[in-house]
Design a protein around this motif. Sequence first.
Motif, PDB file in Angstrom:
ATOM      1  N   LEU A  19       6.160 -19.490  12.614  1.00  0.00           N
ATOM      2  CA  LEU A  19       6.100 -20.686  11.766  1.00  0.00           C
ATOM      3  C   LEU A  19       7.349 -20.803  10.907  1.00  0.00           C
ATOM      4  O   LEU A  19       7.879 -21.895  10.708  1.00  0.00           O
ATOM      5  N   ALA A  20       7.840 -19.658  10.415  1.00  0.00           N
ATOM      6  CA  ALA A  20       9.072 -19.686   9.605  1.00  0.00           C
ATOM      7  C   ALA A  20      10.232 -20.218  10.443  1.00  0.00           C
ATOM      8  O   ALA A  20      11.050 -21.006   9.961  1.00  0.00           O
ATOM      9  N   GLU A  21      10.268 -19.808  11.710  1.00  0.00           N
ATOM     10  CA  GLU A  21      11.346 -20.254  12.591  1.00  0.00           C
ATOM     11  C   GLU A  21      11.295 -21.764  12.832  1.00  0.00           C
ATOM     12  O   GLU A  21      12.308 -22.392  13.118  1.00  0.00           O
ATOM     13  N   ALA A  22      10.089 -22.310  12.727  1.00  0.00           N
ATOM     14  CA  ALA A  22       9.918 -23.742  13.032  1.00  0.00           C
ATOM     15  C   ALA A  22      10.283 -24.657  11.860  1.00  0.00           C
ATOM     16  O   ALA A  22      10.170 -25.879  11.961  1.00  0.00           O
ATOM     17  N   ARG A  23      10.725 -24.085  10.734  1.00  0.00           N
ATOM     18  CA  ARG A  23      11.072 -24.931   9.581  1.00  0.00           C
ATOM     19  C   ARG A  23      12.235 -25.874   9.912  1.00  0.00           C
ATOM     20  O   ARG A  23      13.062 -25.564  10.767  1.00  0.00           O
ATOM     21  N   PRO A  24      12.305 -27.007   9.203  1.00  0.00           N
ATOM     22  CA  PRO A  24      13.403 -27.947   9.468  1.00  0.00           C
ATOM     23  C   PRO A  24      14.764 -27.270   9.262  1.00  0.00           C
ATOM     24  O   PRO A  24      14.912 -26.425   8.386  1.00  0.00           O
ATOM     25  N   LEU A  25      15.724 -27.646  10.069  1.00  0.00           N
ATOM     26  CA  LEU A  25      17.065 -27.058   9.970  1.00  0.00           C
ATOM     27  C   LEU A  25      17.750 -27.451   8.674  1.00  0.00           C
ATOM     28  O   LEU A  25      17.515 -28.536   8.142  1.00  0.00           O
ATOM     29  N   ILE A  26      18.616 -26.558   8.204  1.00  0.00           N
ATOM     30  CA  ILE A  26      19.518 -26.905   7.103  1.00  0.00           C
ATOM     31  C   ILE A  26      20.941 -26.647   7.585  1.00  0.00           C
ATOM     32  O   ILE A  26      21.141 -25.917   8.559  1.00  0.00           O
ATOM     33  N   GLY A  27      21.899 -27.213   6.893  1.00  0.00           N
ATOM     34  CA  GLY A  27      23.301 -26.965   7.240  1.00  0.00           C
ATOM     35  C   GLY A  27      23.676 -25.543   6.856  1.00  0.00           C
ATOM     36  O   GLY A  27      23.047 -24.949   5.967  1.00  0.00           O
ATOM     37  N   HIS A  28      24.704 -25.023   7.506  1.00  0.00           N
ATOM     38  CA  HIS A  28      25.061 -23.636   7.210  1.00  0.00           C
ATOM     39  C   HIS A  28      26.241 -23.512   6.250  1.00  0.00           C
ATOM     40  O   HIS A  28      26.766 -22.439   6.050  1.00  0.00           O
ATOM     41  N   ARG A  29      26.685 -24.635   5.681  1.00  0.00           N
ATOM     42  CA  ARG A  29      27.688 -24.545   4.618  1.00  0.00           C
ATOM     43  C   ARG A  29      27.034 -25.105   3.371  1.00  0.00           C
ATOM     44  O   ARG A  29      26.904 -26.307   3.222  1.00  0.00           O
ATOM     45  N   GLY A  30      26.591 -24.264   2.516  1.00  0.00           N
ATOM     46  CA  GLY A  30      25.959 -24.789   1.309  1.00  0.00           C
ATOM     47  C   GLY A  30      25.074 -23.748   0.669  1.00  0.00           C
ATOM     48  O   GLY A  30      24.824 -22.687   1.238  1.00  0.00           O
ATOM     49  N   LYS A  31      24.624 -24.096  -0.531  1.00  0.00           N
ATOM     50  CA  LYS A  31      23.849 -23.174  -1.361  1.00  0.00           C
ATOM     51  C   LYS A  31      22.576 -22.704  -0.693  1.00  0.00           C
ATOM     52  O   LYS A  31      22.211 -21.527  -0.794  1.00  0.00           O
ATOM     53  N   GLU A  32      21.878 -23.629  -0.041  1.00  0.00           N
ATOM     54  CA  GLU A  32      20.560 -23.274   0.486  1.00  0.00           C
ATOM     55  C   GLU A  32      20.696 -22.185   1.560  1.00  0.00           C
ATOM     56  O   GLU A  32      19.963 -21.202   1.553  1.00  0.00           O
ATOM     57  N   PHE A  33      21.674 -22.361   2.436  1.00  0.00           N
ATOM     58  CA  PHE A  33      21.863 -21.345   3.476  1.00  0.00           C
ATOM     59  C   PHE A  33      22.351 -20.020   2.879  1.00  0.00           C
ATOM     60  O   PHE A  33      21.892 -18.948   3.256  1.00  0.00           O
ATOM     61  N   SER A  34      23.264 -20.089   1.932  1.00  0.00           N
ATOM     62  CA  SER A  34      23.752 -18.872   1.281  1.00  0.00           C
ATOM     63  C   SER A  34      22.601 -18.103   0.642  1.00  0.00           C
ATOM     64  O   SER A  34      22.575 -16.873   0.665  1.00  0.00           O
ATOM     65  N   GLY A  35      21.675 -18.855   0.065  1.00  0.00           N
ATOM     66  CA  GLY A  35      20.505 -18.228  -0.562  1.00  0.00           C
ATOM     67  C   GLY A  35      19.672 -17.478   0.466  1.00  0.00           C
ATOM     68  O   GLY A  35      19.234 -16.341   0.230  1.00  0.00           O
ATOM     69  N   LYS A 227      33.879 -10.165   7.691  1.00  0.00           N
ATOM     70  CA  LYS A 227      33.732  -9.578   6.354  1.00  0.00           C
ATOM     71  C   LYS A 227      34.167 -10.554   5.262  1.00  0.00           C
ATOM     72  O   LYS A 227      33.533 -10.643   4.211  1.00  0.00           O
ATOM     73  N   LYS A 228      35.257 -11.287   5.528  1.00  0.00           N
ATOM     74  CA  LYS A 228      35.788 -12.218   4.516  1.00  0.00           C
ATOM     75  C   LYS A 228      34.701 -13.166   4.021  1.00  0.00           C
ATOM     76  O   LYS A 228      34.541 -13.370   2.833  1.00  0.00           O
ATOM     77  N   ASP A 229      33.940 -13.738   4.955  1.00  0.00           N
ATOM     78  CA  ASP A 229      32.915 -14.710   4.573  1.00  0.00           C
ATOM     79  C   ASP A 229      31.646 -14.033   4.068  1.00  0.00           C
ATOM     80  O   ASP A 229      30.947 -14.563   3.209  1.00  0.00           O
ATOM     81  N   LEU A 230      31.372 -12.855   4.599  1.00  0.00           N
ATOM     82  CA  LEU A 230      30.155 -12.132   4.217  1.00  0.00           C
ATOM     83  C   LEU A 230      30.222 -11.639   2.777  1.00  0.00           C
ATOM     84  O   LEU A 230      29.224 -11.631   2.060  1.00  0.00           O
ATOM     85  N   PHE A 231      31.417 -11.220   2.335  1.00  0.00           N
ATOM     86  CA  PHE A 231      31.538 -10.609   1.011  1.00  0.00           C
ATOM     87  C   PHE A 231      31.817 -11.616  -0.108  1.00  0.00           C
ATOM     88  O   PHE A 231      32.036 -11.239  -1.246  1.00  0.00           O
ATOM     89  N   LYS A 232      31.780 -12.930   0.216  1.00  0.00           N
ATOM     90  CA  LYS A 232      31.886 -13.946  -0.847  1.00  0.00           C
ATOM     91  C   LYS A 232      30.628 -13.890  -1.721  1.00  0.00           C
ATOM     92  O   LYS A 232      29.584 -13.423  -1.270  1.00  0.00           O
ATOM     93  N   ASP A 233      30.712 -14.433  -2.944  1.00  0.00           N
ATOM     94  CA  ASP A 233      29.516 -14.474  -3.811  1.00  0.00           C
ATOM     95  C   ASP A 233      28.388 -15.225  -3.125  1.00  0.00           C
ATOM     96  O   ASP A 233      27.234 -14.843  -3.200  1.00  0.00           O
ATOM     97  N   ALA A 234      28.743 -16.347  -2.497  1.00  0.00           N
ATOM     98  CA  ALA A 234      27.757 -17.082  -1.703  1.00  0.00           C
ATOM     99  C   ALA A 234      28.111 -16.827  -0.236  1.00  0.00           C
ATOM    100  O   ALA A 234      28.993 -17.488   0.313  1.00  0.00           O
ATOM    101  N   PRO A 235      27.453 -15.842   0.396  1.00  0.00           N
ATOM    102  CA  PRO A 235      27.877 -15.434   1.736  1.00  0.00           C
ATOM    103  C   PRO A 235      27.683 -16.525   2.788  1.00  0.00           C
ATOM    104  O   PRO A 235      26.785 -17.354   2.668  1.00  0.00           O
ATOM    105  N   GLU A 236      28.574 -16.495   3.765  1.00  0.00           N
ATOM    106  CA  GLU A 236      28.536 -17.471   4.864  1.00  0.00           C
ATOM    107  C   GLU A 236      28.842 -16.765   6.161  1.00  0.00           C
ATOM    108  O   GLU A 236      29.288 -15.625   6.161  1.00  0.00           O
ATOM    109  N   ASN A 237      28.677 -17.485   7.258  1.00  0.00           N
ATOM    110  CA  ASN A 237      29.163 -16.998   8.548  1.00  0.00           C
ATOM    111  C   ASN A 237      30.431 -17.758   8.874  1.00  0.00           C
ATOM    112  O   ASN A 237      30.507 -18.953   8.598  1.00  0.00           O
ATOM    113  N   PRO A 238      31.408 -17.093   9.501  1.00  0.00           N
ATOM    114  CA  PRO A 238      32.611 -17.834   9.868  1.00  0.00           C
ATOM    115  C   PRO A 238      32.305 -18.915  10.911  1.00  0.00           C
ATOM    116  O   PRO A 238      32.973 -19.946  10.952  1.00  0.00           O
TER     117      PRO A 238
END
Length: 376
Positions: A19-35, A227-238
């Motif tokens: 069910l968690a996997e079925a949640r609506p998609l969010i963008g991957h550049r932004g606060k919600e994804f970083s959270g 690593k560059k994107d992972l170690f940011k305060d708000a982590p991301e994927n390249p």
Amino acid sequence: MNKYLLTPGPVPVSCETQLAEARPLIGHRGKEFSGLFSSIETKLSGLLKTDGKTVIFPASGTGALEALAANFIGPGVSVISVSCGVFGDRFREIAALTGADMINVDVEPGEGVKPHVAATAVASNPNASVLLLTQNETSTGVFNHIDEIVAAIPQEIKPLILVDGVSSVGAMPCFPQKWGIDGLATASQKGLLTPPGLAFVWLSERGWNAVSKRKCPSYYFDLVRQKKDLFKDAPENPYTPPVSLYYALDHALDEITDKGWFSLRDRAARSLAAGIEALGFELLVKDKRFRSPGVTAFFHPSGETDAILKSLKSMCVEPAGGQGKFKGNLIRMSHYHDVRWPEISLALGSLYAALGDARRGAGDFMRRAYEVWEAK
Ligand SMILES: *Cc1c(COP(=O)(O)O)cnc(C)c1O
């Protein structure tokens, strides 16, 4: 009719994780994804007892092994590979492809890697810079005691230690920082109880230092870029992450970080093994200390193992068969998910039925398994 999946990857995933996997998609550049990403990183650090971060990228477990090889190994690097089965051989093959000088140590499939075997290999090859190990050899159901192996290696000549933890992380203790591992690879679809598709790589400080001095020949698998994107305060994927799988993983990690999860896996494995033996099957791993808490491999001395496996499949009960030299002669039943008494009795009852001839099965196999289950 749903199949009752008992393969050692993918493993059954809970309804809540689906069910968690079925949640609506969010963008991957932004606060919600970083959270979401940060939440996963915190849970993974708790599970692995590390204070570093884990690189996550879309791939299967083999992709995580490839990432370790691409970043640590290359032409002329001297690599010791200790293998006790199909997956140890695969890690070795991936390393060899980079042009490394391989020193291969083979342990009989079905047996675990004794610490002195790895320690002797290192002592006799003091110039080797990398050692490859497999924590849980899924092709045979062998669990290797990585902590003891690493502790046995002479510290002065300790190579970088790269561990395939694809079928161990989540289901059994794996504490890379505490144990002195430098690179750990794993994937989502086994002990982490998440659908297939995510690969994970954790590096020690020594590991990060080593890879930052090398030029990685792969763009996508370059860990320093990650690593560059992972170690940011708000982590991301390249690159674009499979966001739905992150939702699933974030939930699944709550299920396995529950206290007592590892001992529950162990208890289920021992109870299932007792019932399997009482039914007249033989366990492949003779030494109890090396039996995997996640997957049990066994065969019938009559030689009818494959027919029994086919019969199980016709009942919609789906374990895996043998790999490599055990093809056609082994059943591998996984117990990574929340296996308790109802699941154990389903597996044993189906095996009993698949045996076909009741005379071949000891009548009290359920009671024997239940005694072990109750003894905790
Ligand atoms: C499953 C497995 C792999 C390979 O993982 P894929 O996700 O199929 O690429 C590697 N090593 C071990 C020990 C495994 O169990």
